[in-house]
Design an enzyme around this catalytic site. Structure first.
Site, PDB file in Angstrom:
ATOM      1  N   GLY A  74       0.806  -1.281  -0.002  1.00  0.00           N
ATOM      2  CA  GLY A  74      -0.083  -0.013  -0.013  1.00  0.00           C
ATOM      3  C   GLY A  74       0.974   1.296   0.132  1.00  0.00           C
ATOM      4  O   GLY A  74       0.401   2.458   0.301  1.00  0.00           O
ATOM      5  N   SER A  78       4.007   0.298  -7.078  1.00  0.00           N
ATOM      6  CA  SER A  78       3.817   0.094  -8.445  1.00  0.00           C
ATOM      7  C   SER A  78       3.796   1.065  -9.253  1.00  0.00           C
ATOM      8  O   SER A  78       4.369   1.345 -10.426  1.00  0.00           O
ATOM      9  CB  SER A  78       2.425  -0.805  -8.809  1.00  0.00           C
ATOM     10  OG  SER A  78       1.333  -0.278  -8.462  1.00  0.00           O
ATOM     11  N   ALA A  80       5.182   4.162  -8.447  1.00  0.00           N
ATOM     12  CA  ALA A  80       6.553   4.537  -8.448  1.00  0.00           C
ATOM     13  C   ALA A  80       7.563   3.956  -9.280  1.00  0.00           C
ATOM     14  O   ALA A  80       8.207   4.455 -10.152  1.00  0.00           O
ATOM     15  CB  ALA A  80       7.226   4.703  -6.979  1.00  0.00           C
ATOM     16  N   ASP A 122      -2.911   7.126  -6.350  1.00  0.00           N
ATOM     17  CA  ASP A 122      -1.399   6.551  -6.034  1.00  0.00           C
ATOM     18  C   ASP A 122      -0.747   7.272  -7.294  1.00  0.00           C
ATOM     19  O   ASP A 122       0.578   7.745  -7.058  1.00  0.00           O
ATOM     20  CB  ASP A 122      -1.314   5.005  -6.415  1.00  0.00           C
ATOM     21  CG  ASP A 122      -1.741   4.376  -5.422  1.00  0.00           C
ATOM     22  OD1 ASP A 122      -2.523   4.795  -4.383  1.00  0.00           O
ATOM     23  OD2 ASP A 122      -1.314   3.096  -5.124  1.00  0.00           O
TER      24      ASP A 122
HETATM   25  O1  PMV Z   1      -3.085   0.029  -3.986  1.00  0.00           O
HETATM   26  P1  PMV Z   1      -3.161   0.699  -2.849  1.00  0.00           P
HETATM   27  O2  PMV Z   1      -3.135  -0.013  -1.712  1.00  0.00           O
HETATM   28  O3  PMV Z   1      -2.355   1.940  -2.756  1.00  0.00           O
HETATM   29  O4  PMV Z   1      -4.819   1.591  -2.828  1.00  0.00           O
HETATM   30  C1  PMV Z   1      -5.138   2.335  -3.598  1.00  0.00           C
HETATM   31  C2  PMV Z   1      -6.426   3.157  -3.078  1.00  0.00           C
HETATM   32  C3  PMV Z   1      -7.844   2.534  -3.184  1.00  0.00           C
HETATM   33  O5  PMV Z   1      -8.593   3.474  -2.705  1.00  0.00           O
HETATM   34  C4  PMV Z   1      -8.065   1.309  -2.331  1.00  0.00           C
HETATM   35  C5  PMV Z   1      -7.854   2.207  -4.774  1.00  0.00           C
HETATM   36  C6  PMV Z   1      -7.945   3.313  -5.549  1.00  0.00           C
HETATM   37  O6  PMV Z   1      -8.085   3.061  -6.839  1.00  0.00           O
HETATM   38  O7  PMV Z   1      -8.329   4.595  -5.043  1.00  0.00           O
END
Ligand code: PMV
Length: 279
Positions: A74, A78, A80, A122
């Site tokens: 989390g 990926s 980065a 992300d």
């Molecule tokens: O992939 P992670 O663990 O960074 O989670 C992303 C955040 C979520 O809200 C769960 C999914 C999203 O697409 O925003």
């Protein structure tokens, strides 16, 4: 070679998928990538292959990656990695990436490999860096934090579920609408408090409890969270979570983080210290 930092979601994972605001920040764990010519000797995973492809590189191209970001925890590994690979491939091809918007769009293409339909949070924080407020389909807001925030990241183990599977689980959760609504409202408050330089510990812990209710936190992480709360800590899972085994990283706040560090060291549990804002 540019260092691309990983991220934490301070507030609003999952609810961001439903159009609510979420807050995310860069952390001091990073990744670098370098094109090394022939790719036959380099082990390339799905993300790297896709990143080379979206950057317009030949699939035979080799890219070496050095990363401090734990994978599948989390922490934005990926996004980065994708960002670092795209930048290095475009540099190598002699057509460097010109804007953050362009990089964001290419990283989003790579994110679809692991995420299905990513909200974009992300990619946004990895590309824009610092502290951001993110709402799907709206311009990314860069925020200046009022006071640096020291956090501990505690590893509860790698989730076996993908982010896509966790998002699907939430879609079926009981009481989902109400919980998402509550997390959305909390995130708005977190945004205001962060900018003002106020304490967010209680809000962070409330968000953590709501994620537990939403069903994205497994038993192991739940038990640990409750132990840490007994020490006076505020605790929240960061990222998509996981239920069958590990739930990824916990964000932990305490007015004396050494209390938590000592407890974790005694139990031989790995943890990282990070600071949002400041140096
Ligand atoms: O992939 P992670 O663990 O960074 O989670 C992303 C955040 C979520 O809200 C769960 C999914 C999203 O697409 O925003």
């Amino acid at each position: 070679m540019r260092i691309i930092n990983g991220k934490v979601i301070l507030s609003g994972e999952h609810s961001v998928v439903y159009g609510k605001v979420a807050l995310a920040a860069s952390i001091n764990l990073g990744v670098v990538a370098k094109v090394v010519g022939d790719g036959n000797s380099v082990d390339k995973n799905e993300i790297v292959i896709r990143a080379i492809e979206v950057a317009g590189g030949d699939s035979k191209l080799g890219v070496e990656i050095e990363s401090e970001i734990p994978v599948g925890a989390g922490l934005g590994s990926s996004a980065a990695v994708a960002s670092a690979v795209i930048l290095s491939v475009r540099e190598y091809l002699g057509s460097p990436i010109k804007s953050k918007k362009e990089l964001f769009n290419l990283v989003m293409e790579c994110e679809k490999v692991a995420h299905g339909k990513p909200s974009g949070i992300d990619a946004a924080v990895v590309v824009y860096g610092g502290l951001i407020a993110f709402t799907k389909g709206r311009p990314i807001e860069k925020l200046a934090i009022g006071k640096p925030l020291e956090l501990l990241l505690v590893d509860t183990g790698k989730p076996v579920e993908t982010t896509k599977e966790m998002v699907e689980l939430v879609a079926k959760a009981r009481n989902r609408e109400d919980l998402i609504d509550q997390i959305g409202k909390l995130s708005l408050r977190v945004k205001n408090e962060l900018v003002l330089g106020n304490d967010i510990d209680e809000l962070l812990d409330n968000n953590g409890c709501l994620l537990e209710e939403l069903g994205v936190v497994g038993e192991r992480a739940n038990e640990l969270s409750n132990e840490l709360r007994k020490l006076g800590a505020s605790v929240k899972v960061t990222g998509a979570g996981g239920v069958k085994e590990g739930s990824g990283m916990l964000l932990v706040r305490h007015n004396d983080l050494n209390v938590v560090r000592k407890y974790l060291d005694r139990r031989k549990m790995s943890h990282y210290s990070t600071k949002i804002g400041g140096r």
